[in-house]
Design an enzyme around this catalytic site. Structure first.
Site, PDB file in Angstrom:
ATOM      1  N   SER A 282       0.709  -1.053  -0.293  1.00 37.67           N
ATOM      2  CA  SER A 282      -0.229  -0.227  -0.085  1.00 37.67           C
ATOM      3  C   SER A 282       0.977   0.962  -0.132  1.00 37.67           C
ATOM      4  O   SER A 282       0.367   2.008  -0.357  1.00 37.67           O
ATOM      5  CB  SER A 282      -0.836  -0.357   0.840  1.00 37.67           C
ATOM      6  OG  SER A 282       0.070  -0.048   2.346  1.00 37.67           O
TER       7      SER A 282
ATOM      8  N   HIS B   6      -2.176  -3.980  -5.341  1.00 38.56           N
ATOM      9  CA  HIS B   6      -2.231  -3.212  -3.865  1.00 38.56           C
ATOM     10  C   HIS B   6      -3.797  -3.527  -4.145  1.00 38.56           C
ATOM     11  O   HIS B   6      -5.044  -3.013  -4.737  1.00 38.56           O
ATOM     12  CB  HIS B   6      -2.013  -1.786  -3.975  1.00 38.56           C
ATOM     13  CG  HIS B   6      -2.812  -0.874  -2.666  1.00 38.56           C
ATOM     14  ND1 HIS B   6      -3.173   0.140  -2.855  1.00 38.56           N
ATOM     15  CD2 HIS B   6      -3.479  -1.721  -1.741  1.00 38.56           C
ATOM     16  CE1 HIS B   6      -3.961   0.047  -1.503  1.00 38.56           C
ATOM     17  NE2 HIS B   6      -3.483  -1.316  -0.932  1.00 38.56           N
TER      18      HIS B   6
ATOM     19  N   GLU C  39      -5.299  -1.530  -7.911  1.00 41.46           N
ATOM     20  CA  GLU C  39      -4.769  -0.573  -7.832  1.00 41.46           C
ATOM     21  C   GLU C  39      -3.099  -0.789  -8.381  1.00 41.46           C
ATOM     22  O   GLU C  39      -2.423  -2.435  -7.703  1.00 41.46           O
ATOM     23  CB  GLU C  39      -3.270   0.685  -7.034  1.00 41.46           C
ATOM     24  CG  GLU C  39      -4.832   1.004  -6.180  1.00 41.46           C
ATOM     25  CD  GLU C  39      -4.168   2.450  -5.344  1.00 41.46           C
ATOM     26  OE1 GLU C  39      -4.211   3.681  -5.369  1.00 41.46           O
ATOM     27  OE2 GLU C  39      -3.672   1.923  -4.624  1.00 41.46           O
TER      28      GLU C  39
ATOM     29  N   ASN D   4      -4.441   5.008  -0.623  1.00 44.21           N
ATOM     30  CA  ASN D   4      -3.770   4.999   0.449  1.00 44.21           C
ATOM     31  C   ASN D   4      -3.007   7.287   0.358  1.00 44.21           C
ATOM     32  O   ASN D   4      -2.542   7.174   1.684  1.00 44.21           O
ATOM     33  CB  ASN D   4      -3.040   4.628   0.413  1.00 44.21           C
ATOM     34  CG  ASN D   4      -3.831   3.473   1.192  1.00 44.21           C
ATOM     35  OD1 ASN D   4      -4.382   3.695   1.522  1.00 44.21           O
ATOM     36  ND2 ASN D   4      -3.658   2.588   1.362  1.00 44.21           N
TER      37      ASN D   4
END
Length: 282
Positions: A119, A140, A152, A190
């Site tokens: 992340s 991700h 992702e 994130n």
């Protein structure tokens, strides 16, 4: 490249979720962890998750049985040798991931795609530990993996177009929605989410409102399905802290400074749902 066989390293919350999703979409999965106890916990989690799906009517009992048969478990990395894709899903720790990825690289076929579920860590830096960095990529997944549709897909400087296209096609095959993002600390989601969570800990630490009212305020005022403090407990406070430390060190910008209360809770071992206590008790 068509991906049919998957290796997942790590039977924790992310690893077992990835294994479950792959198996329910007809792919053969080998899940690896350091000991049998960790693997047993991972398989128990998958079983309970699939049983909930059966009760909700979103999965048949036959499909549950077929999915479970598609998952093999082992503590032996040699079981990864002939697989199409290996996804490392260990704890968000740079040195641990480097160690695992180095071992995987030394064993698997030169045609095997190697992905890391991270992340916040640099895909370019992790790819540098691979003898064939063109086949290395970031994937991700979001927690809980069986319910969250986003993945992702992060290319390092070295990642080939073929690797990227194969992984995007694989993500779609397992009914995920992939978005292609550049390699940067926190990527997209994130990078935005964790500073918001961190700010919630500053607000809580300053005594501005109770944890319950902070979360209610964000749910009712910003239409969020879960408050930032409850979400931090779900993610794991140690993971939140590690990500914020990565941002702070990478950007050298004080706006990413981890909240003192977040550090204090992690130091106490109050890591969230996985320890039955974080901001809230479980």
């Amino acid at each position: 490249m068509t991906i049919q066989s998957i290796g997942v390293i790590g039977a924790g919350i992310m690893g077992n979720g990835i294994a479950q999703v792959c198996a329910t979409h007809g792919l053969e999965v080998t899940m690896i962890d350091i000991n049998d106890a960790a693997l047993e916990r991972g398989m128990d989690t998958i079983t309970h998750s699939l049983e909930r799906m059966v009760k909700k009517g979103t999965l048949s009992q036959d499909n549950l049985a077929h999915a479970m048969k598609r998952i093999a478990v082992s503590t032996d990395y040699h079981k990864l040798v002939n697989l199409d894709l290996v996804i490392e899903a260990a704890t968000e720790n740079q040195s641990l991931k480097e160690k695992i990825l180095h071992e995987v690289d030394s064993l698997v076929s030169k045609d095997t795609i190697i992905a890391t579920n991270t992340s916040s860590l640099s895909i370019t830096k992790l790819a540098a530990f691979n003898s064939n960095p063109e086949r290395f990529i970031g994937m991700h997944f979001f927690n809980p993996v069986p319910l969250m549709s986003l993945v992702e897909v992060i290319c390092g400087l070295q990642t080939s177009t073929t690797t990227r296209e194969s992984v995007i096609a694989f993500a779609r095959e397992i009914d995920k929605h992939p978005i292609a993002v550049k390699n940067a600390p926190g990527f997209v989601v994130n990078r935005i989410l964790l500073p918001m969570i961190n700010e919630a800990f500053f607000v809580l630490g300053e005594g501005i409102a109770s944890p319950e009212d902070i979360d209610e305020g964000m749910k009712l005022g910003c239409n969020q399905p879960i408050g930032p403090l409850a979400l931090a407990d779900l993610i794991g406070l140690d993971t939140c802290l590690a990500i914020m430390e990565t941002y702070f060190n990478s950007f050298n910008d004080s706006k990413y400074r981890p909240a003192p209360l977040l550090r204090e809770l992690v130091a106490a071992g109050y890591l969230g749902r996985k320890t039955k206590r974080g901001v809230f008790k479980y």
